[in-house]
Design an enzyme around this catalytic site. Structure first.
Site, PDB file in Angstrom:
ATOM      1  N   SER A  27      -8.959  -3.575   1.858  1.00  0.00           N
ATOM      2  CA  SER A  27      -8.181  -3.356   0.643  1.00  0.00           C
ATOM      3  C   SER A  27      -9.049  -2.902  -0.523  1.00  0.00           C
ATOM      4  O   SER A  27     -10.079  -3.514  -0.813  1.00  0.00           O
ATOM      5  CB  SER A  27      -7.461  -4.646   0.239  1.00  0.00           C
ATOM      6  N   HIS A  50      -8.361  -3.334  -3.505  1.00  0.00           N
ATOM      7  CA  HIS A  50      -8.330  -4.380  -4.528  1.00  0.00           C
ATOM      8  C   HIS A  50      -9.542  -5.308  -4.410  1.00  0.00           C
ATOM      9  O   HIS A  50      -9.966  -5.909  -5.395  1.00  0.00           O
ATOM     10  CB  HIS A  50      -7.037  -5.180  -4.434  1.00  0.00           C
ATOM     11  N   ASP A  58      -2.943  -2.070  -9.913  1.00  0.00           N
ATOM     12  CA  ASP A  58      -1.556  -1.624  -9.912  1.00  0.00           C
ATOM     13  C   ASP A  58      -1.016  -1.792 -11.323  1.00  0.00           C
ATOM     14  O   ASP A  58      -1.226  -2.832 -11.956  1.00  0.00           O
ATOM     15  CB  ASP A  58      -0.720  -2.465  -8.945  1.00  0.00           C
ATOM     16  N   GLU A  98       2.157   5.871  -3.677  1.00  0.00           N
ATOM     17  CA  GLU A  98       2.145   4.745  -4.606  1.00  0.00           C
ATOM     18  C   GLU A  98       1.715   5.225  -5.996  1.00  0.00           C
ATOM     19  O   GLU A  98       0.530   5.224  -6.326  1.00  0.00           O
ATOM     20  CB  GLU A  98       1.195   3.642  -4.125  1.00  0.00           C
TER      21      GLU A  98
END
Length: 320
Positions: free
Chosen positions: A225, A227, A234, A283
């Site tokens: 990920s 993140h 996000d 996204e």
């Protein structure tokens, strides 16, 4: 200003980061357990209204829309046609993917072994340009040591780990938020850094809910990920509307990000029309910091990070 966290480090090298044999993706945004996406931020002011304590729950991302390769299945990064967890030309689901598919269960162990052999470990995970995706994973022990709390509004007020970003990215995010606000489109953060443990729990929750094949189109396995790098965040509108939902893509804030994010060193990491390369659905809310020069090059040339880094860089095989 930045509210300094416990972790700090000096400026990091931007370029060299990555992996040989890159080619596919992941690191996508990432899992978010089911939660209410709207009305988490105080309308107008951008100051967050608190979630329930321990509210690690994040807005559930929109279910993947139909994204097809030649065989009608969601294409794996770097491939066209069939997807992970999909069988043959017919696009039928393989058994063992968590959805109770019928044919192909006998091939699942071999498929898992082949996928494991294809995974590379990022040699320089601290590099700003590090490519993290479905075939490039972070070292098991990696955790950024320069995480700070950016001075921007989030959709929650608790000091949770998902507020933090690496220092350089956090400073750039402050500038981006200030510019959007000046243009009349204030933003709010939804989720930034995630630990390996948090990502593992989130991914598992999605596999349980939607099955592995579906979950892998919008969520990353632990270690894969973005993140976890502290370089991704996000975002949504300041009122919390459409957080991590497809409807954010038609909002003015999303259009502003598409046109201006690169000016502050961020890219829309999973752009529309590049699903077969990144491995994830579009996204518009998922920003990745890569530095201003790299971001401008990617936008100017219409490239994903996978395409940009395709030359390959040093990697190491994961230990078995």
């Amino acid at each position: 200003m930045l509210h300094k966290g416990r972790w700090m480090l000096g400026p990091l090298l931007l370029a060299g980061a990555l992996l040989t044999g890159c080619g596919t993706q992941s690191g996508h945004d990432e899992a978010r357990p089911p939660a209410e996406a709207d009305a988490q931020v105080q309308p107008g002011g951008g100051e967050a209204i608190g979630q329930p304590q321990g509210g690690a729950a994040e807005p559930a991302p929109s279910k993947p829309e139909a994204q097809t390769g030649a065989s009608g299945a969601h294409a794996e990064p770097g491939k066209t046609g069939s997807a992970t967890g999909q069988s043959g030309a017919g696009g039928g689901q393989a058994a063992g993917n968590g959805d109770g598919g019928a044919a192909g269960s006998s091939g699942k162990p071999a498929q898992d072994a082949a996928e494991a052999d294809a995974i590379r470990v990022v040699a320089k995970p601290e590099a700003i340009s590090a490519l993290v995706n479905k075939t490039n994973k972070l070292p098991d022990s990696y955790k950024p040591d320069d995480l700070v709390d950016p001075d921007v509004p989030f959709t929650f007020k608790e000091k949770l780990e998902k507020r933090y970003m690496r220092k350089e990215a956090a400073e750039a995010l402050e500038k981006l938020f200030a510019a959007a606000k000046q243009d009349g489109l204030p933003l709010a953060g939804v989720s930034a850094y995630r630990s390996r443990e948090t990502q593992a729990a989130l991914y598992a929750s999605y596999v349980k809910r939607d099955g592995e094949a579906a979950a892998s189109k919008y969520s990353a396995k632990p270690g894969h990920s973005e993140h976890e790098t502290g370089l991704a965040v996000d975002v949504t509108a300041s009122n919390g509307k459409c957080a991590a939902q497809n409807c954010f893509g038609v909002m003015k804030e999303a259009k502003w990000l598409d046109e201006h994010a690169h000016e502050y060193g961020f890219i829309i990491r999973y752009p529309k029309g590049k699903e077969s390369i990144t491995g994830y659905q579009y996204e518009p809310w998922h920003l990745r910091y890569v530095g201003v020069d790299t971001a401008k090059t990617l936008v100017q040339d219409g490239l994903t990070l996978e395409e940009y880094m395709n030359q390959g860089v040093p990697v190491s095989q994961p230990k078995r």
